[in-house]
Scaffold this motif. Structure first.
Motif, PDB file in Angstrom:
ATOM      1  N   ARG A 178      10.009  -1.168   3.259  1.00  0.00           N
ATOM      2  CA  ARG A 178       9.252  -1.708   4.397  1.00  0.00           C
ATOM      3  C   ARG A 178       9.715  -3.124   4.708  1.00  0.00           C
ATOM      4  NH1 ARG A 178       3.809  -0.659   1.649  1.00  0.00           N
ATOM      5  NH2 ARG A 178       5.181   0.913   0.797  1.00  0.00           N
ATOM      6  N   GLU A 179       9.387  -3.564   5.903  1.00  0.00           N
ATOM      7  CA  GLU A 179       9.766  -4.913   6.323  1.00  0.00           C
ATOM      8  C   GLU A 179       8.787  -5.935   5.748  1.00  0.00           C
ATOM      9  OE1 GLU A 179      11.999  -4.352  10.562  1.00  0.00           O
ATOM     10  OE2 GLU A 179       9.821  -4.153  10.574  1.00  0.00           O
ATOM     11  N   ALA A 180       9.319  -7.115   5.472  1.00  0.00           N
ATOM     12  CA  ALA A 180       8.527  -8.186   4.878  1.00  0.00           C
ATOM     13  C   ALA A 180       9.096  -9.520   5.340  1.00  0.00           C
ATOM     14  CB  ALA A 180       8.557  -8.078   3.354  1.00  0.00           C
ATOM     15  N   LEU A 181       8.320 -10.581   5.162  1.00  0.00           N
ATOM     16  CA  LEU A 181       8.760 -11.920   5.586  1.00  0.00           C
ATOM     17  C   LEU A 181       9.179 -12.713   4.362  1.00  0.00           C
ATOM     18  CD1 LEU A 181       9.090 -14.072   7.814  1.00  0.00           C
ATOM     19  CD2 LEU A 181       6.730 -14.784   7.337  1.00  0.00           C
ATOM     20  N   LEU A 182      10.489 -12.962   4.245  1.00  0.00           N
ATOM     21  CA  LEU A 182      11.013 -13.809   3.182  1.00  0.00           C
ATOM     22  C   LEU A 182      10.858 -15.256   3.612  1.00  0.00           C
ATOM     23  CD1 LEU A 182      14.096 -13.244   0.992  1.00  0.00           C
ATOM     24  CD2 LEU A 182      13.894 -15.431   2.171  1.00  0.00           C
ATOM     25  N   GLY A 222       0.842  -1.186   0.000  1.00  0.00           N
ATOM     26  CA  GLY A 222       0.000   0.000   0.000  1.00  0.00           C
ATOM     27  C   GLY A 222       0.876   1.233   0.000  1.00  0.00           C
ATOM     28  N   LYS A 223       0.479   2.246  -0.750  1.00  0.00           N
ATOM     29  CA  LYS A 223       1.271   3.469  -0.827  1.00  0.00           C
ATOM     30  C   LYS A 223       1.378   4.115   0.547  1.00  0.00           C
ATOM     31  CE  LYS A 223       1.815   7.589  -3.673  1.00  0.00           C
ATOM     32  NZ  LYS A 223       1.251   8.396  -4.777  1.00  0.00           N
ATOM     33  N   ASP A 224       2.614   4.359   0.993  1.00  0.00           N
ATOM     34  CA  ASP A 224       2.886   4.967   2.301  1.00  0.00           C
ATOM     35  C   ASP A 224       2.356   4.117   3.457  1.00  0.00           C
ATOM     36  OD1 ASP A 224       4.038   7.111   0.982  1.00  0.00           O
ATOM     37  OD2 ASP A 224       2.158   8.207   0.884  1.00  0.00           O
ATOM     38  N   GLU A 225       2.258   2.803   3.265  1.00  0.00           N
ATOM     39  CA  GLU A 225       1.784   1.914   4.323  1.00  0.00           C
ATOM     40  C   GLU A 225       2.815   1.844   5.447  1.00  0.00           C
ATOM     41  OE1 GLU A 225      -0.506   0.521   6.287  1.00  0.00           O
ATOM     42  OE2 GLU A 225      -1.450  -0.264   4.477  1.00  0.00           O
ATOM     43  N   THR A 226       2.331   1.626   6.680  1.00  0.00           N
ATOM     44  CA  THR A 226       3.240   1.523   7.820  1.00  0.00           C
ATOM     45  C   THR A 226       3.908   0.157   7.846  1.00  0.00           C
ATOM     46  OG1 THR A 226       1.391   0.814   9.202  1.00  0.00           O
ATOM     47  CG2 THR A 226       1.930   3.145   9.212  1.00  0.00           C
ATOM     48  N   ASP A 227       5.024   0.084   8.565  1.00  0.00           N
ATOM     49  CA  ASP A 227       5.720  -1.189   8.722  1.00  0.00           C
ATOM     50  C   ASP A 227       4.897  -2.164   9.554  1.00  0.00           C
ATOM     51  OD1 ASP A 227       8.068  -1.496   7.319  1.00  0.00           O
ATOM     52  OD2 ASP A 227       9.253  -0.335   8.734  1.00  0.00           O
ATOM     53  N   ILE A 228       5.206  -3.436   9.373  1.00  0.00           N
ATOM     54  CA  ILE A 228       4.622  -4.443  10.252  1.00  0.00           C
ATOM     55  C   ILE A 228       5.253  -4.332  11.642  1.00  0.00           C
ATOM     56  CG2 ILE A 228       4.170  -6.021   8.332  1.00  0.00           C
ATOM     57  CD1 ILE A 228       6.653  -7.615   9.292  1.00  0.00           C
ATOM     58  N   LEU A 229       4.637  -4.995  12.609  1.00  0.00           N
ATOM     59  CA  LEU A 229       5.231  -5.111  13.941  1.00  0.00           C
ATOM     60  C   LEU A 229       6.150  -6.319  13.918  1.00  0.00           C
ATOM     61  CD1 LEU A 229       1.943  -4.519  15.964  1.00  0.00           C
ATOM     62  CD2 LEU A 229       3.784  -2.867  15.581  1.00  0.00           C
ATOM     63  N   SER A 230       7.422  -6.084  13.623  1.00  0.00           N
ATOM     64  CA  SER A 230       8.339  -7.199  13.397  1.00  0.00           C
ATOM     65  C   SER A 230       8.668  -7.963  14.667  1.00  0.00           C
ATOM     66  CB  SER A 230       9.635  -6.694  12.744  1.00  0.00           C
ATOM     67  OG  SER A 230      10.242  -5.697  13.541  1.00  0.00           O
ATOM     68  N   SER A 232      12.881 -18.784   7.537  1.00  0.00           N
ATOM     69  CA  SER A 232      12.233 -17.537   7.124  1.00  0.00           C
ATOM     70  C   SER A 232      12.689 -16.392   8.021  1.00  0.00           C
ATOM     71  CB  SER A 232      10.716 -17.689   7.181  1.00  0.00           C
ATOM     72  OG  SER A 232      10.292 -18.744   6.340  1.00  0.00           O
ATOM     73  N   ALA A 233      12.739 -15.188   7.461  1.00  0.00           N
ATOM     74  CA  ALA A 233      13.265 -14.058   8.223  1.00  0.00           C
ATOM     75  C   ALA A 233      12.652 -12.757   7.720  1.00  0.00           C
ATOM     76  CB  ALA A 233      14.784 -13.994   8.085  1.00  0.00           C
ATOM     77  N   ILE A 234      12.663 -11.753   8.606  1.00  0.00           N
ATOM     78  CA  ILE A 234      12.214 -10.414   8.247  1.00  0.00           C
ATOM     79  C   ILE A 234      13.323  -9.710   7.467  1.00  0.00           C
ATOM     80  CG2 ILE A 234      11.532  -8.156   9.138  1.00  0.00           C
ATOM     81  CD1 ILE A 234       9.364 -10.234   9.414  1.00  0.00           C
ATOM     82  N   VAL A 235      12.964  -9.142   6.323  1.00  0.00           N
ATOM     83  CA  VAL A 235      13.910  -8.409   5.480  1.00  0.00           C
ATOM     84  C   VAL A 235      13.280  -7.058   5.136  1.00  0.00           C
ATOM     85  CG1 VAL A 235      14.962 -10.490   4.507  1.00  0.00           C
ATOM     86  CG2 VAL A 235      12.940  -9.484   3.402  1.00  0.00           C
ATOM     87  N   ARG A 236      14.081  -6.159   4.586  1.00  0.00           N
ATOM     88  CA  ARG A 236      13.558  -4.853   4.166  1.00  0.00           C
ATOM     89  C   ARG A 236      13.681  -4.724   2.657  1.00  0.00           C
ATOM     90  NH1 ARG A 236      11.696  -0.066   5.920  1.00  0.00           N
ATOM     91  NH2 ARG A 236      11.777  -0.754   8.093  1.00  0.00           N
ATOM     92  N   THR A 237      12.611  -4.234   2.047  1.00  0.00           N
ATOM     93  CA  THR A 237      12.612  -4.017   0.605  1.00  0.00           C
ATOM     94  C   THR A 237      13.397  -2.749   0.264  1.00  0.00           C
ATOM     95  OG1 THR A 237      10.503  -2.843   0.726  1.00  0.00           O
ATOM     96  CG2 THR A 237      10.408  -5.214   0.346  1.00  0.00           C
TER      97      THR A 237
END
Length: 517
Positions: A284-288, A234-242, A294-299
């Protein structure tokens, strides 16, 4: 779009204000993969008299939760074989809607709840860690990456002669774009389990996870390892709670890991450049999801030098004040996102309608325009060339001619000063604008007054303008850089001062006077 959600809409024809609306909602879920979030105040300028969340579970059930800006403590009690958790908010006054405020999710009271062990659509899993969550996702994808024989042969035909993985990735990505289209299917477990690669190859459609899974399968056939990545798009979406593993995602993309040079692929677009994420999924952070953990990464993050707009304006003004201008604009990175969408999703008539309303001129036409898109550059670029005609752009009164040298790149928002600022200041992305304007005025005029040069350098960004006049020619050079970041609320007066000075400088006018014969 196909899903199994159901919505109710209420209209309240109530004549006296204020009035109170009370809701009591009870839901039954088959499986507990998703648990509802509690956000008692849903937006600024809304007051809440009373709101509560009560969660009743078996006594031995482990309920995971995270409290955000909740001032109290959760109330827990046991009754027979049940455990009860309760949160409550009373008498919350409405808060103002402030410009450049953080996302509401980041500044409002919320309680996020999630299971540890769960069952969903016949699949069991655990989400007490991102590694466990990733294992569950792998179970949904297992065995769904098998390509039909003709597509396998096509992969080798397209890539076996190519020398580098980057060439192979780009070639297969364009093949996927040219032979599929996006259809969202969100029915039951199908909201999370992809249609298999053979189905997508045969039917030529799929949703984000199906198309991403298909792309991973194409790359695998070419000997390139890639991963599906869960993301909150989403445009300007907030990060997940990692720090709170749970289902916080609404989209899937692909990553081809290669350290700092990893390649990211948005598979739902038939037009976006390979490797480009843009404002929809960038920074933003995402789950690879990986069988190796699996790990949290940043795009990818796009910096202000990446989000560049360069504009050249060459204009003339006739003896009646009519302006004719040729404008060439090059937009890169995030600055070209809207233009890319316009070019690929709008007709020429719609494009022209946009051009005839975006500039802050009272009366103008755009007789001609062209666009040229470059998806092969390091960052996607759109070149816009247009002709602009504005009657009465310059006003002539007696012997004097008045004009604004900054024709189209004007900052149009004047911020209101306030004595109180509640929230920090947030600028979501950085960019750079570079403008060069050449204007030729009618014969017989000499300068009477001109704006002074402006040079601003602040934590929020930098801005400078210079002017030069030679004979009938005016040269304006304007550079504007905005910094991304979060700035303390106490700095808001300086923030307002910076942008209001830009507003004033962009509106500055020159006065020329007719020379005596």
């Amino acid at each position: 779009m196909a899903d199994d959600a159901r919505y109710k809409v209420h209209n309240f024809y109530h004549k006296s204000y204020p009035y109170t609306v009370e809701y009591e909602v009870e839901g039954e879920m088959k499986g507990i993969f998703n648990l509802p979030e509690w956000q008692p105040v849903s937006a600024p300028e809304i007051a809440v008299e009373k709101s509560s969340l009560t969660v009743i579970t078996p006594k031995d059930y482990v309920l995971r939760y995270k409290q955000l800006l909740y001032s109290g403590n959760v109330v827990t009690k046991e009754e027979k074989a049940l455990k009860i958790h309760q949160w409550q908010l009373n008498g919350e006054a409405a808060r103002p809607n402030e410009s450049y405020a953080p996302e509401w999710d980041d500044i409002s009271t919320r309680v996020i709840i999630a299971p540890s062990l769960f069952e969903f659509g016949g699949y069991s899993g655990e989400m007490s860690s991102w590694q466990h969550f990733g294992k569950f996702m792998l179970s949904l994808y297992n065995g769904r990456d098998i390509l039909p024989a003709d597509v396998k042969a096509k992969v080798h035909q397209l890539t076996d002669h190519l020398k580098t993985n980057q060439e192979k990735i780009a070639t297969l990505y364009r093949f996927m774009q040219d032979h599929t289209h996006y259809i969202s299917i969100q029915l039951g477990i199908g909201g999370w389990q992809p249609l298999d690669a053979t189905f997508v190859a045969d039917k030529k459609y799929g949703d984000c996870k199906a198309l991403s899974n298909y792309m991973v399968a194409l790359l695998k056939e070419a000997g390139i390892k890639a991963n599906n990545v869960l993301i909150k798009a989403g445009k300007d979406e907030t990060d997940i709670l990692s720090d709170f593993p749970s289902n916080q995602f609404n989209h899937v993309v692909v990553c081809v890991p290669n350290g700092k040079d990893s390649t990211w692929l948005e598979c739902t677009s038939q037009t976006v450049a390979p490797g480009y994420m843009g404002s929809f999924t960038g920074n933003r952070e995402a789950l690879l999801v990986s069988e190796n953990g699996s790990a949290i990464v940043r795009t990818p993050v796009y910096r202000k030098e990446d989000n560049l707009q360069i504009r050249h304006v060459k204009a003339t003004i006739d003896g009646n004040g009519k302006l004719t201008a040729n404008i060439i604009t090059t937009s890169m990175g995030l600055q070209q996102d809207d233009l890319h969408s316009l070019l690929n999703n709008s007709s020429p008539d719609e494009q022209k309608k946009r051009l005839q309303r975006i500039f802050t001129l009272s009366n103008y036409e755009v007789p001609s325009f062209t666009y040229l898109e470059n998806r092969e550059a390091a960052l996607p670029t759109v070149n816009e060339t247009l002709e602009l005609v504005a009657n009465d752009y310059a006003s002539i009164t007696g012997k004097r001619l008045f004009l604004r040298p900054n024709i189209v790149s004007t900052y149009t928002t004047k911020l209101a000063e306030t004595e109180t600022r509640t929230h920090d200041i947030v600028c979501t992305y950085a960019f750079t604008d570079k403008d060069t304007v050449n204007i030729t005025i009618p014969e017989g005029y000499g300068i009477e007054s001109m704006p002074p040069p402006v040079k601003l350098n602040t934590p929020f960004g930098a801005y400078n303008t210079t002017y030069k006049i030679e004979g009938r020619s005016i040269l304006l050079v304007r550079n504007y850089e905005r910094n991304a970041g979060t700035f303390p609320a106490k700095d808001y007066p300086d923030f307002v001062d910076f942008y209001n000075k830009i507003y004033k400088a962009d509106q500055a006018r020159m006065v020329f006077v007719k020379k005596e014969e």
